[in-house]
Scaffold this motif. Structure first.
Motif, mmCIF file in Angstrom:
data_model
loop_
_atom_site.group_PDB
_atom_site.id
_atom_site.type_symbol
_atom_site.label_atom_id
_atom_site.label_comp_id
_atom_site.label_asym_id
_atom_site.label_seq_id
_atom_site.Cartn_x
_atom_site.Cartn_y
_atom_site.Cartn_z
ATOM 1 N N SER A 113 1.054 -1.242 -0.059
ATOM 2 C CA SER A 113 0.024 -0.218 -0.116
ATOM 3 C C SER A 113 0.953 1.503 0.036
ATOM 4 O O SER A 113 2.221 1.016 0.110
ATOM 5 C CB SER A 113 -0.918 -0.023 1.147
ATOM 6 O OG SER A 113 -0.138 0.215 2.462
ATOM 7 N N ARG A 114 0.168 2.380 0.111
ATOM 8 C CA ARG A 114 1.020 3.591 -0.057
ATOM 9 C C ARG A 114 1.794 3.971 1.228
ATOM 10 O O ARG A 114 2.788 4.847 1.524
ATOM 11 C CB ARG A 114 0.050 4.777 -0.213
ATOM 12 C CG ARG A 114 -0.836 5.130 0.594
ATOM 13 C CD ARG A 114 -1.846 6.050 0.275
ATOM 14 N NE ARG A 114 -3.015 6.148 0.982
ATOM 15 C CZ ARG A 114 -3.176 7.356 1.637
ATOM 16 N NH1 ARG A 114 -2.296 8.409 1.567
ATOM 17 N NH2 ARG A 114 -4.267 7.609 2.676
ATOM 18 N N HIS A 115 1.541 3.142 2.405
ATOM 19 C CA HIS A 115 2.286 3.198 3.651
ATOM 20 C C HIS A 115 3.356 2.008 4.084
ATOM 21 O O HIS A 115 4.017 2.287 4.837
ATOM 22 C CB HIS A 115 1.207 2.796 4.867
ATOM 23 C CG HIS A 115 0.089 3.854 4.616
ATOM 24 N ND1 HIS A 115 0.127 5.267 5.245
ATOM 25 C CD2 HIS A 115 -1.179 3.775 4.632
ATOM 26 C CE1 HIS A 115 -0.974 5.747 4.991
ATOM 27 N NE2 HIS A 115 -1.784 4.928 4.886
ATOM 28 N N GLY A 116 3.586 1.142 2.783
ATOM 29 C CA GLY A 116 4.424 0.191 2.996
ATOM 30 C C GLY A 116 4.011 -1.413 2.238
ATOM 31 O O GLY A 116 3.116 -1.346 1.650
ATOM 32 N N LEU A 117 4.833 -2.094 2.970
ATOM 33 C CA LEU A 117 4.751 -3.587 2.277
ATOM 34 C C LEU A 117 4.796 -4.379 3.385
ATOM 35 O O LEU A 117 5.730 -4.379 4.272
ATOM 36 C CB LEU A 117 5.823 -3.734 1.229
ATOM 37 C CG LEU A 117 5.967 -4.924 0.593
ATOM 38 C CD1 LEU A 117 5.905 -4.475 -0.931
ATOM 39 C CD2 LEU A 117 7.021 -5.747 0.801
ATOM 40 N N VAL A 152 16.353 -2.493 -3.147
ATOM 41 C CA VAL A 152 16.516 -1.377 -2.488
ATOM 42 C C VAL A 152 16.862 -1.573 -1.129
ATOM 43 O O VAL A 152 16.892 -2.816 -0.649
ATOM 44 C CB VAL A 152 15.206 -0.418 -2.533
ATOM 45 C CG1 VAL A 152 14.977 0.182 -3.939
ATOM 46 C CG2 VAL A 152 14.202 -1.151 -1.767
ATOM 47 N N ASP A 153 17.009 -0.659 -0.368
ATOM 48 C CA ASP A 153 17.010 -0.827 1.102
ATOM 49 C C ASP A 153 15.611 -0.348 1.846
ATOM 50 O O ASP A 153 14.982 0.263 1.122
ATOM 51 C CB ASP A 153 17.979 0.098 1.722
ATOM 52 C CG ASP A 153 19.481 0.016 1.264
ATOM 53 O OD1 ASP A 153 19.711 -0.958 0.868
ATOM 54 O OD2 ASP A 153 20.410 0.903 1.526
ATOM 55 N N ALA A 154 15.385 -1.125 2.824
ATOM 56 C CA ALA A 154 14.090 -1.023 3.710
ATOM 57 C C ALA A 154 14.170 -0.835 5.055
ATOM 58 O O ALA A 154 14.976 -1.379 5.370
ATOM 59 C CB ALA A 154 13.025 -1.780 2.780
ATOM 60 N N GLU A 176 9.044 -0.398 5.030
ATOM 61 C CA GLU A 176 8.991 0.986 4.216
ATOM 62 C C GLU A 176 10.103 1.537 3.514
ATOM 63 O O GLU A 176 11.436 1.390 4.029
ATOM 64 C CB GLU A 176 8.627 2.081 5.421
ATOM 65 C CG GLU A 176 8.262 3.270 4.552
ATOM 66 C CD GLU A 176 8.146 4.530 5.759
ATOM 67 O OE1 GLU A 176 6.720 4.708 6.016
ATOM 68 O OE2 GLU A 176 8.972 4.993 6.338
ATOM 69 N N SER A 177 9.944 1.669 2.293
ATOM 70 C CA SER A 177 11.153 1.911 1.222
ATOM 71 C C SER A 177 10.420 3.178 0.231
ATOM 72 O O SER A 177 9.263 2.641 -0.359
ATOM 73 C CB SER A 177 11.637 1.148 0.637
ATOM 74 O OG SER A 177 12.444 1.422 -0.290
ATOM 75 N N SER A 178 10.768 4.208 -0.046
ATOM 76 C CA SER A 178 9.951 5.223 -0.627
ATOM 77 C C SER A 178 10.135 4.779 -2.185
ATOM 78 O O SER A 178 9.067 4.738 -2.942
ATOM 79 C CB SER A 178 10.996 6.434 -0.648
ATOM 80 O OG SER A 178 12.068 6.519 -0.988
ATOM 81 N N GLU A 179 11.107 3.821 -2.786
ATOM 82 C CA GLU A 179 11.016 3.551 -4.023
ATOM 83 C C GLU A 179 10.046 2.415 -4.275
ATOM 84 O O GLU A 179 9.347 2.405 -5.123
ATOM 85 C CB GLU A 179 12.449 2.702 -4.424
ATOM 86 C CG GLU A 179 13.602 3.632 -4.457
ATOM 87 C CD GLU A 179 14.322 3.853 -2.890
ATOM 88 O OE1 GLU A 179 13.930 3.485 -2.063
ATOM 89 O OE2 GLU A 179 15.329 4.440 -3.021
#
Length: 192
Positions: A113-117, A152-154, A176-179
């Motif tokens: 979701s827009r909040h994370g994974l 990515v890093d998360a 959470e990772s912005s990418e």
């Protein structure tokens, strides 16, 4: 790999068992699996179905359905343009314990979701819960979708025990990772 025919109507391949061996227990005939193989400076990749273990007389390999198509990707770092948000299926990453022993983890994604994974931690991976905590940054996580992968890093935002439903007793690791979050948003979302 070698060709095989498990039934009269379905072509299949037999590949070597997974390493570490615990991965073989995670294969589920009801889910798609992604196979990636290095080939020179390219990556051979396809989505298929797990059909079972071959027996000759002992299990010698994993039987998978012959894929409809195969991707061949360059391994060189090239700027990629993503036009649709990926539907993440799984992730893989590596940790090192205090004794210096490295462990590779492969977890399924259960929500994005827009909040994370959210990553599903089943009983076979409970040792991971002793190695991470909220606030930790996990480096070089590879996120797999049907048609793409992102590395990515998360940041671990939470570790939550599931109290009901089909995954009761298992855990969710919220990342959470912005990418990754940007990739989960629909193309018309203001944050994408």
């Amino acid at each position: 790999m070698r060709g095989s025919k498990p039934g009269p109507q379905e072509e299949a391949l037999v590949i070597e068992k997974l390493v570490p061996a615990s991965g073989n227990k995670l294969l589920d005939p009801s889910r798609k699996i992604i196979i990636e193989l290095p080939l020179d400076q390219r990556l051979l990749r396809f989505t298929t179905r797990y059909l079972g273990m071959s027996k000759d007389p002992a299990p010698v390999g994993v039987i998978i359905a012959l894929p409809d198509s195969v991707e061949l990707k360059e391994l060189r770092r090239v700027e990629r343009i993503i036009q649709e948000p990926p539907n993440f299926i799984s992730v893989s990453f590596q940790t090192t314990d205090p004794a210096g022993k490295e462990q590779v983890w492969q977890l399924n994604v259960i929500d994005c979701s827009r909040h994370g994974l959210g990553l599903l931690v089943t009983e076979v991976d409970f040792d991971l819960l002793k190695m991470i905590k909220p606030g930790d940054v996990i480096k070089n996580i590879t996120f797999y979708a049907e048609w793409t992968l992102i590395r990515v890093d998360a940041t671990v935002k939470h570790i939550t025990k599931i109290v009901r439903g089909p995954h009761k007793g298992q855990y969710v690791i919220g990342l959470e990772s912005s990418e990754v979050i940007t990739s989960c948003l629909p193309p018309d979302h203001p944050g994408s």
